[in-house]
Scaffold this active site. Structure first.
Site, PDB file in Angstrom:
ATOM      1  N   HIS A  19      47.480  36.146  35.116  1.00 21.37           N
ATOM      2  CA  HIS A  19      47.995  36.409  35.990  1.00 21.37           C
ATOM      3  C   HIS A  19      49.339  35.033  36.069  1.00 21.37           C
ATOM      4  O   HIS A  19      49.246  34.181  37.201  1.00 21.37           O
ATOM      5  CB  HIS A  19      46.839  35.917  37.234  1.00 21.37           C
ATOM      6  CG  HIS A  19      46.364  34.951  37.356  1.00 21.37           C
ATOM      7  ND1 HIS A  19      45.909  33.776  35.962  1.00 21.37           N
ATOM      8  CD2 HIS A  19      45.266  35.871  37.489  1.00 21.37           C
ATOM      9  CE1 HIS A  19      45.014  33.447  37.137  1.00 21.37           C
ATOM     10  NE2 HIS A  19      43.983  34.481  37.015  1.00 21.37           N
ATOM     11  N   HIS A  52      42.463  31.997  32.703  1.00 26.43           N
ATOM     12  CA  HIS A  52      42.619  31.342  33.620  1.00 26.43           C
ATOM     13  C   HIS A  52      43.434  30.292  33.266  1.00 26.43           C
ATOM     14  O   HIS A  52      42.978  29.232  33.095  1.00 26.43           O
ATOM     15  CB  HIS A  52      41.486  31.108  35.021  1.00 26.43           C
ATOM     16  CG  HIS A  52      42.245  30.825  36.352  1.00 26.43           C
ATOM     17  ND1 HIS A  52      42.193  31.410  37.334  1.00 26.43           N
ATOM     18  CD2 HIS A  52      42.747  29.807  36.550  1.00 26.43           C
ATOM     19  CE1 HIS A  52      41.986  31.508  37.943  1.00 26.43           C
ATOM     20  NE2 HIS A  52      43.025  30.334  38.163  1.00 26.43           N
ATOM     21  N   HIS A  54      38.547  42.652  39.748  1.00 32.37           N
ATOM     22  CA  HIS A  54      37.277  41.907  40.331  1.00 32.37           C
ATOM     23  C   HIS A  54      36.615  43.168  40.865  1.00 32.37           C
ATOM     24  O   HIS A  54      37.069  43.395  42.198  1.00 32.37           O
ATOM     25  CB  HIS A  54      37.562  40.295  40.771  1.00 32.37           C
ATOM     26  CG  HIS A  54      38.193  39.544  40.644  1.00 32.37           C
ATOM     27  ND1 HIS A  54      37.636  38.308  39.484  1.00 32.37           N
ATOM     28  CD2 HIS A  54      39.491  39.073  40.234  1.00 32.37           C
ATOM     29  CE1 HIS A  54      39.065  37.962  39.388  1.00 32.37           C
ATOM     30  NE2 HIS A  54      39.581  37.675  39.541  1.00 32.37           N
ATOM     31  N   LYS A  82      36.331  36.000  29.119  1.00 27.88           N
ATOM     32  CA  LYS A  82      37.063  34.903  29.930  1.00 27.88           C
ATOM     33  C   LYS A  82      36.895  33.733  29.231  1.00 27.88           C
ATOM     34  O   LYS A  82      35.651  33.174  30.458  1.00 27.88           O
ATOM     35  CB  LYS A  82      37.385  35.871  30.990  1.00 27.88           C
ATOM     36  CG  LYS A  82      37.256  35.615  32.670  1.00 27.88           C
ATOM     37  CD  LYS A  82      38.876  35.629  32.569  1.00 27.88           C
ATOM     38  CE  LYS A  82      40.093  34.984  33.508  1.00 27.88           C
ATOM     39  NZ  LYS A  82      40.157  35.699  34.619  1.00 27.88           N
ATOM     40  N   ASP A 113      45.012  41.162  39.081  1.00 32.78           N
ATOM     41  CA  ASP A 113      43.898  39.789  39.797  1.00 32.78           C
ATOM     42  C   ASP A 113      43.413  40.804  40.998  1.00 32.78           C
ATOM     43  O   ASP A 113      43.159  39.499  41.841  1.00 32.78           O
ATOM     44  CB  ASP A 113      44.706  38.546  39.683  1.00 32.78           C
ATOM     45  CG  ASP A 113      43.383  37.772  40.280  1.00 32.78           C
ATOM     46  OD1 ASP A 113      42.336  37.763  39.309  1.00 32.78           O
ATOM     47  OD2 ASP A 113      44.294  37.169  41.039  1.00 32.78           O
ATOM     48  N   HIS A 139      43.306  43.477  34.376  1.00 33.83           N
ATOM     49  CA  HIS A 139      42.443  42.181  35.327  1.00 33.83           C
ATOM     50  C   HIS A 139      42.323  42.975  36.696  1.00 33.83           C
ATOM     51  O   HIS A 139      42.928  42.990  38.086  1.00 33.83           O
ATOM     52  CB  HIS A 139      43.014  40.636  35.708  1.00 33.83           C
ATOM     53  CG  HIS A 139      43.084  39.923  36.347  1.00 33.83           C
ATOM     54  ND1 HIS A 139      42.627  38.428  35.444  1.00 33.83           N
ATOM     55  CD2 HIS A 139      41.817  39.180  36.679  1.00 33.83           C
ATOM     56  CE1 HIS A 139      42.257  37.457  36.016  1.00 33.83           C
ATOM     57  NE2 HIS A 139      42.133  38.575  37.219  1.00 33.83           N
TER      58      HIS A 139
HETATM   59  C1  NCD Z   1      39.458  35.061  41.943  1.00 31.61           C
HETATM   60  C2  NCD Z   1      38.382  35.427  43.160  1.00 31.61           C
HETATM   61  O1  NCD Z   1      38.294  35.928  43.999  1.00 31.61           O
HETATM   62  O2  NCD Z   1      37.586  36.036  42.278  1.00 31.61           O
HETATM   63  N1  NCD Z   1      40.564  34.922  42.942  1.00 31.61           N
HETATM   64  C3  NCD Z   1      41.965  34.815  42.711  1.00 31.61           C
HETATM   65  O3  NCD Z   1      42.396  34.311  43.444  1.00 31.61           O
HETATM   66  N2  NCD Z   1      42.434  35.073  42.358  1.00 31.61           N
HETATM   67  C4  NCD Z   1      38.987  34.438  41.113  1.00 31.61           C
HETATM   68  C5  NCD Z   1      40.377  34.275  40.431  1.00 31.61           C
HETATM   69  O4  NCD Z   1      41.279  34.702  39.244  1.00 31.61           O
HETATM   70  O5  NCD Z   1      41.343  33.254  39.932  1.00 31.61           O
HETATM   71 ZN    ZN Z   2      41.083  37.297  38.174  1.00 33.80          ZN
END
Ligand code: NCD
Ligand code: ZN
Length: 348
Positions: free
Chosen positions: A180, A142, A16, A104, A253, A14
């Site tokens: 998460h 999520h 970003h 997702k 995450d 996971h």
């Molecule tokens: C994530 C993001 O900024 O893309 N932020 C986070 O706090 N985890 C989005 C998400 O996974 O909720």
């Molecule tokens: Zn995330």
């Protein structure tokens, strides 16, 4: 005490990766520790189709080309962003592409770029869910309600009761990952569900309880979603992750935002851990006396759930006390990494 630890190269299930310069930065950190990563689709223009997933993957490969040996040693595992309008044809197309590994689910307005997230999963997505169950493609959730009447610390447990339990009844063999997971209730749900359910666990939810957000002032770099929980939940997560149970695996995450967006009157949610995530996890497993289970959590359990081969490469980390930098800068970007300023025992 071992001076070093060698394990099958981990996967981050996971992350970003973002776009542009941020992508270059996150990817360079990610490939040092991970052979593969499940790439989140919540870009400003969400990845709602296979066509967009292919384009995003090409952007990632292009960025990988700038990292030494990047193209040889890292594979992005793409995901599709589920909306109320996603069709079963699109899901089939995604499966056939061979580059999309999961879908997702963001409940509408729950987090960063979730404005086109699902409003009503039961009413609008039943055909897609049937299809996912049939083709064994995981649904990554999520798991938080976005109802403003529900206390922010209860949003995960309420989501489990209101959505996951009924969803599981309707789709007994749908592969579900509670992303998460941050509460005892979430972990207990996974324990109660022997097959087809798993959960990723972040470093921040195991390193800190919610007090850190308010320690000596308001500390935006510890604000993420799901929000950090109380000590009881933190300890419960550490137990689950370090147990070696195959239903729990690594998903950072890692969600970077520039300091301008974090240190703001309305700051963004997200912690950046890709800088040294595996060392932070090693720290947690070490403290729990379970370092021998780190490889299961980081490198084996996720691959098993996703039906992927175990990585052939290995990663060695060294016991070598070091201080996490206050800030990472790249071009115009400044990012405060998770555990900034803290001393950690492991080094890549
Ligand atoms: C994530 C993001 O900024 O893309 N932020 C986070 O706090 N985890 C989005 C998400 O996974 O909720
Ligand atoms: Zn995330």
């Amino acid at each position: 005490m071992n001076a070093s630890l060698t394990m099958v190269m981990p996967d981050d299930m996971h992350v970003h990766l973002r776009q542009s310069d941020m992508l270059d930065l996150v990817l360079a950190d990610t490939v040092k520790q991970f052979a593969r990563a499940i790439v989140m689709p919540n870009l400003n223009t969400p990845i709602i189709s296979t066509k967009l997933a292919i384009e995003y993957r090409n952007m990632i490969l292009n960025s990988l080309g700038k990292v030494k040996d990047g193209l040889k040693c890292f594979e992005p595992l793409m995901t599709l962003y589920l909306t109320d309008l996603t069709t079963t044809d699109e899901i089939l197309k995604a499966k056939e592409s061979g580059i999309v590994f999961a879908v997702k689910l963001y409940p509408n307005s729950v987090t960063t770029n979730s404005h086109v997230g699902v409003v009503d999963i039961f009413k609008n997505c039943y055909k897609v869910l049937d299809m996912l169950q049939m083709i064994k493609m995981p649904l990554l959730i999520h798991a938080e309600v976005s109802d403003s009447r529900v206390d922010i610390f209860d949003r995960e447990s309420v989501y489990i009761d209101k959505v996951i339990i009924p969803l599981r009844k309707k789709y007994p063999e749908l592969k579900i990952v509670i992303e998460h997971v941050s509460t005892k209730e979430g972990v207990d749900y996974v324990y109660s569900s022997p097959n087809f359910t798993a959960a990723t666990i972040t470093p921040q939810h195991m390193l800190y309880n919610r007090n850190i957000i308010f320690s000596g002032g308001l500390r935006p770099h510890y604000y993420c979603l799901p929000i950090l929980k109380s000590e009881l939940h933190r300890e419960y997560l550490v137990k689950a992750a370090t147990s070696g149970d195959k239903r729990f695996f690594l998903g950072t995450d890692s969600a970077p935002h520039d300091t301008k967006a974090k240190e703001n009157s309305c700051g963004c949610a997200g912690c950046y851990s890709s800088y040294n995530a595996i060392c932070l996890y090693a720290e947690i497993f070490d403290k729990a006396g379970c370092i021998s289970n780190l490889e299961k959590f980081a490198s084996l359990n996720g691959a098993y759930f996703y039906d992927l081969p175990i990585n052939k490469q290995t990663l060695t980390i060294h016991r070598n006390e070091n201080i996490v930098p206050d800030k990472i800068s790249f071009k115009d970007l400044n990012i405060v990494p998770l555990a900034s300023g803290e001393t950690v025992q492991w080094h890549i």
